[in-house]
Write a protein that holds these residues in place. Structure first.
Motif, PDB file in Angstrom:
ATOM      1  N   ASP A 194      57.229  76.145  21.130  1.00 23.04           N
ATOM      2  CA  ASP A 194      56.943  77.174  22.154  1.00 23.04           C
ATOM      3  C   ASP A 194      55.795  78.348  21.551  1.00 23.04           C
ATOM      4  N   GLU A 220      51.845  76.619  29.237  1.00 22.69           N
ATOM      5  CA  GLU A 220      52.870  75.727  29.437  1.00 22.69           C
ATOM      6  C   GLU A 220      52.605  74.255  29.463  1.00 22.69           C
ATOM      7  N   ALA A 228      56.603  76.201  25.926  1.00 24.63           N
ATOM      8  CA  ALA A 228      56.447  77.451  26.572  1.00 24.63           C
ATOM      9  C   ALA A 228      54.959  78.064  26.617  1.00 24.63           C
TER      10      ALA A 228
END
Length: 240
Positions: A76, A82, A94
């Motif tokens: 992430d 994303e 993420a």
């Protein structure tokens, strides 16, 4: 090398940072360094960067301070936007690279360098895999680093090459190193198959913009010899 390293560790919003400073570059009461040596900021998936540091020294690297940063979530924190997971059961990426970069600039760098009487002569942002992607992306979003070293960087990431082509450097890098394993594009993942072309496109872009750029192909797949590959990239950048 002048004696053993002075090592300190600290936490920064879930990131664990280990700073390795050569003893002769540190102050009497603190592992802060004097500023005359380069600083390498290396995101690591695990460990504290000591294996990469040892290999850099075996390659004859000059003295430098290593700040090894273990982020809260590798997938992430080092991705720029994303993206679906690589395989059906994987969680999506993420895309929190912007938050990670702001943390690096606002907290980690000041805590690593805060006691130095002057800025280091050179800062290198280095990383393997997604951390190599992060280092490359940072060129377009930060003027804090003079050089990057991306070893087996995840330059397959969707839309990254288009993003790079459409973006200006925040500050033109003094040099950039890229590497890739010879078998990395041989994978069942549709996304990962793009890594060779993506790396080629990014290397060409940096060269076309006048950045002294190196590309090295290493034998094997993505998981072969990550520490030696990373050490070679850092050694090249520090030798410029």
């Amino acid at each position: 090398m002048g004696g053993e390293d002075i090592i300190r560790e600290f936490e920064a919003r879930g990131n664990h940072v280990t700073v390795h400073a050569p003893a002769h570059c540190a102050g009497e009461a603190s592992p802060a360094f004097s500023g005359e040596v380069p600083v390498v900021y290396l995101h690591v998936h695990d460990g504290d960067g000591s294996e990469v540091l040892r290999l850099c020294r075996e390659l004859g690297c000059r003295d430098f301070v290593l700040a090894a940063i273990r982020p809260r979530c590798w997938n992430d924190d080092l991705t720029p936007w994303e993206c679906p997971g690589l395989f059906a059961d994987d969680a999506p990426f993420a895309g929190k690279a912007n938050e990670q970069l702001r943390l690096l600039e606002s907290e980690i760098i000041p805590r690593v360098e805060g006691d130095a009487p002057r800025k280091p002569e050179q800062r290198v942002l280095a990383g393997y895999s997604l951390a190599g992607l992060f280092a490359t992306w940072a060129c377009f979003n930060s003027a804090s680093f003079g050089c990057i070293a991306s070893a087996s960087g995840s330059l397959w990431y969707p839309d990254f090459t288009d993003y790079a082509a459409a973006s200006e450097f925040a500050c033109k890098p003094a040099c950039a190193y890229f590497s890739l394993g010879s078998k990395e594009a041989r994978t069942p993942s549709r996304l990962l198959r793009n890594v060779a072309q993506g790396t080629h496109d990014v290397v060409e872009l940096f060269e076309a913009r006048g950045v002294p750029t190196a590309f090295e192909q290493n034998p094997g797949n993505h998981f072969k010899d990550p520490a030696p590959r990373m050490a070679k990239g850092i050694a090249w950048a520090l030798g410029r």
